[in-house]
Design an enzyme around this catalytic site. Structure first.
Site, PDB file in Angstrom:
ATOM      1  N   ASP A  32       0.866  -1.177   0.000  1.00  0.00           N
ATOM      2  CA  ASP A  32       0.000   0.000   0.000  1.00  0.00           C
ATOM      3  C   ASP A  32       0.910   1.236   0.000  1.00  0.00           C
ATOM      4  OD1 ASP A  32      -2.192   1.637  -0.092  1.00  0.00           O
ATOM      5  OD2 ASP A  32      -3.320   0.572   1.454  1.00  0.00           O
TER       6      ASP A  32
HETATM    7  C1  BGC Z   1      -5.250   3.029   0.058  1.00  0.00           C
HETATM    8  C2  BGC Z   1      -5.366   2.039  -1.077  1.00  0.00           C
HETATM    9  C3  BGC Z   1      -5.290   2.764  -2.384  1.00  0.00           C
HETATM   10  C4  BGC Z   1      -3.971   3.523  -2.439  1.00  0.00           C
HETATM   11  C5  BGC Z   1      -3.717   4.239  -3.743  1.00  0.00           C
HETATM   12  C6  BGC Z   1      -4.072   3.967  -0.104  1.00  0.00           C
HETATM   13  O1  BGC Z   1      -4.135   5.036   0.792  1.00  0.00           O
HETATM   14  O2  BGC Z   1      -5.158   2.335   1.269  1.00  0.00           O
HETATM   15  O3  BGC Z   1      -6.561   1.314  -0.953  1.00  0.00           O
HETATM   16  O4  BGC Z   1      -5.418   1.873  -3.449  1.00  0.00           O
HETATM   17  O5  BGC Z   1      -3.986   4.490  -1.403  1.00  0.00           O
HETATM   18  O6  BGC Z   1      -4.525   5.324  -3.929  1.00  0.00           O
END
Ligand code: BGC
Length: 725
Positions: free
Chosen positions: A256
């Site tokens: 993530d």
């Molecule tokens: C989230 C993810 C997301 C990623 C990219 C993160 O803050 O937890 O679910 O896909 O950002 O935007």
């Protein structure tokens, strides 16, 4: 004949042999946005770009990657396409509330088409985290509390995004996230620790991810949190043992956002170098945003800390997806070749999905549907005409002018036939300015009915937006109380990102229609329901508590040695003064909230009534080979045509690990005219009855099972059968 997948693997293999270690590491890097990263792309140091969804920009950076880097490897262009792109569908709990996987698949397909037109070739969805805590903001991205429903909906979304062939125009790669147990964050606080015993982890939390693997999902994302003390980003058990080992998963895993580097903040790694080493060792293939792989992997390999095969394996997986997507054949987009976004078909699908997502929680006095003779309506509330808020969380690519709000849809429907007096009264859901209350009361008195549009703004839901108090925010409850005194029928329409505590207003309103933020076509869908063109048919994908302090509360709990007995319950106000402590007869409940939720999982009313009868089991038992057929007759006993979601639950009465009091095993939507009946039939096999025993073996144990078919998780017709090994 060589399959597409085999072909991708061998092409990835021969490309891999031509790559330097630096170029390999480049494929493992995802940067956020293109600006400022062009030279990195040119130098072969970027494998994926996040958050570009403009066709010109995407084509420009693909051209740099393909024509100006040494090996010409195209980019994965990632975007959070969560519940639609330009056409927004209901947020995921709303999708789950339809209990209609065909609609969910269709919605994902539409989102894929609209996104692919811009050059996006990879969505960071579906999220298949089991979410049992309304405090957690990201419950707004989940399919709710149940493993079976989440698995079915997650798989449907993967099918919709990826289509039959990833290389076909309009197919984009999907990503199952956040592996694993993210929804069990302690206290419902985002990013927090999850403590999940392995039997529960496997039975409840991992199963939806496995369903996505079985559906061929191209990628996985790990969670930000730690699971049982290990940050998921560096968890070799999750990534290597389970995902890539037991499940033989051929796709790749992305971290993530910054989560490799955040393992330092967790207290799991001393510095960037250790974070890079631990993440790669654990099986993390691609790094989102932070750059510790770029800085440290080369040295870690040359010093012998990391085997070069680990890097090769990660690159192979990423290249494999790029080949399967057909990016080496054509990495560019031409929006003209795609159907126009927001075309009539897309809007009709969004409207139908929003319609089926609406859950009628209360209709005590039958205020809904509105009577044909209604001539004057008062329309109040912060959600009545706010084109942004009804779309919900994750809507980067929307244009708010496309939204049809309830007020717009009401005016279209009513024309000159119904007088509509509109007043927001409260500007946003959090507003506390009561200056318009008296005007609202005066208008309400003169109206045939009041339609109150309330709920939560999008931004107080979603990532990091957790609430300890999840009742209606601001002065909304107060406004309801003021209006209730007018005597005019009060219809509350809620659009929110989570289950809300409604006990403060339940007896103040005549009807409650609940929608998880319903998207672009929420307005017309609501109007269809208010005026009875269709009957509500959504069912809750998550339990609604009476009080926040009841959380966690979910239907598939265990029985305990002292389950609650209604007749024994003594409310706090009725407990005798200075009574002596006595453990006999004490049961598992709260002395204030009791033990029941306000609305159970699977619940939802209709404008008609349905009756279940004639439960039939094809045999009195089942073995490890055969299948058992369970059926019941559903009859529409009311006066309007409507749809019902029939649900199948089972309980394993005695087992080597205590099993839940009920588990959903199947569901089906039926449409019935008044007076009509239909038999709903489900098939159960030994695999449907299995669980992980204390030795972590997946088993189905001999013994008696209960089975129910009904309209929610609390009622239904009950039968029993045996499982014989
Ligand atoms: C989230 C993810 C997301 C990623 C990219 C993160 O803050 O937890 O679910 O896909 O950002 O935007």
């Amino acid at each position: 004949m060589m399959t597409k997948k085999d072909d991708s693997e061998s092409r990835a293999e021969s490309l891999l042999r031509r790559m330097t270690l630096r170029e390999k590491i480049g494929q493992l890097m995802q940067c956020d946005r293109a600006e400022g990263n062009e030279d990195r792309i040119r130098g072969g140091s970027v494998g994926s770009v996040l958050n570009e969804a403009d066709p010109d920009t995407v084509n420009r950076i693909q051209k740099i990657a393909v024509e100006e880097s040494r090996l010409g490897i195209p980019l994965l262009i990632a975007r959070d396409v969560i519940h639609g792109f330009r056409t927004l569908f209901p947020i995921n709990p709303g999708l789950a509330a339809t209990w209609n996987p065909e609609l969910v698949e269709q919605g994902a397909r539409i989102a894929a088409l609209e996104a692919a037109a811009t050059g996006v070739n990879w969505t960071l969805a579906p999220m298949v985290d089991i979410a049992r805590d309304p405090r957690w903001g990201r419950i707004a991205e989940s399919f709710g509390e149940d493993t079976c429903l989440t698995s079915v909906m997650g798989a449907a979304m993967v099918r919709g995004f990826q289509g039959e062939d990833l290389a076909a125009p309009g197919s984009i790669a999907a990503c199952a996230k956040h592996f694993a147990g993210y929804g069990a964050a302690e206290g419902g606080r985002d990013y927090n620790s999850a403590h999940i015993p392995e039997t529960l982890l496997r039975d409840v939390y991992l199963a939806p991810f496995k369903a996505c693997v079985d559906e061929g999902v191209a990628s996985f994302m790990s969670g930000f949190h730690d699971l049982n003390g290990i940050p998921c980003t560096g968890d070799a058990f999750l990534l290597r043992t389970v995902l890539k080992g037991e499940w033989q998963y051929p796709g790749f895993v992305i971290s993530d956002y910054n989560s490799i580097q955040e393992m330092i903040i967790h207290g799991y790694c001393a510095d960037d170098r250790e974070a890079a080493e631990k993440a790669m060792t654990a099986g993390m293939d691609m790094e989102m945003a932070s750059r510790v792989y770029e800085t440290h992997l080369e040295a870690l390999v040359s010093e012998g800390r990391l085997a070069p095969e680990l890097i090769d394996d990660a690159v192979r997986r990423i290249l494999g997806v790029k080949f399967r997507l057909g990016l080496f054949e054509d990495p560019y987009t031409d929006p003209a070749k795609f159907p126009a976004p927001l075309n009539a078909g897309h809007l009709a699908a969004a409207r139908k999905t929003a319609l089926q997502s609406a859950i009628l929680l209360k209709n005590g006095t039958g205020a809904l549907p509105l009577a044909p003779e209604v001539a004057r309506l008062a329309v109040f509330g912060p959600m009545a005409d706010d084109p942004h808020e009804q779309l919900g969380t994750w809507t980067f690519d929307r244009n708010i002018d496309d939204t049809v709000t309830p007020l717009q849809a009401l005016r279209d429907y009513a024309g000159d036939a119904i007088r509509i007096d509109y007043l927001p009264v409260l500007e946003i859901s959090r507003s506390t300015d009561r200056s318009d209350f008296s005007r609202a009361v005066a208008l309400a008195r003169e109206s045939d009915a009041v339609l109150l549009f309330m709920g939560e703004e999008a931004i107080i839901t979603g990532e990091a937006h957790c609430r300890a108090d999840f009742s209606l925010p601001g002065a909304q409850e107060e406004l309801i109380h003021e209006l209730a005194s007018c005597g005019t029928p009060l219809v509350l329409i809620i659009m929110a990102g989570r289950p809300l505590i409604l006990d403060g207003v339940l007896d103040q309103v005549d009807s409650i229609l609940f929608m998880f933020h319903p998207g672009t076509m929420g307005g017309p869908a609501i109007v269809d329901l208010l005026f009875g063109r269709e009957s509500p048919s959504g069912k809750l994908p998550v339990t609604f508590p009476k009080m926040a302090g009841q959380v966690p509360i979910y239907y598939s709990h265990r029985n305990t040695g002292r389950p609650p007995v209604k007749e024994h319950f003594t409310h706090i106000d009725d407990i005798p003064v200075r009574a002596v402590q006595n453990s006999l007869g004490n049961e598992s409940h709260y002395i204030d909230a009791g033990y029941e939720p306000r609305f159970v999982f699977g619940y939802g009313l209709s404008y008609t009534t349905f009756e279940y009868s004639d439960l039939q089991l094809s045999a009195d038992g089942i073995g490890s080979e055969g299948a058992l057929t369970v059926s019941a007759l559903v009859t529409n006993t009311g006066s309007v045509e409507a749809e019902e979601v029939a649900q199948l639950y089972v309980r394993d009465l005695v087992a080597s690990v205590v099993r839940p009091v009920r588990e959903l095993k199947g569901f089906t939507r039926v449409r019935l005219k008044p007076g009509a009946s239909m038999t709903v039939t489900f098939t159960l096999s030994a695999a449907d009855l299995s669980f992980h025993n204390p030795r972590l073996e997946e088993v189905t144990e001999p013994g008696t099972f209960q089975v129910w078919i009904g309209g929610d998780s609390a009622g239904g017709l009950c039968g029993t059968f045996e499982f014989r090994d």
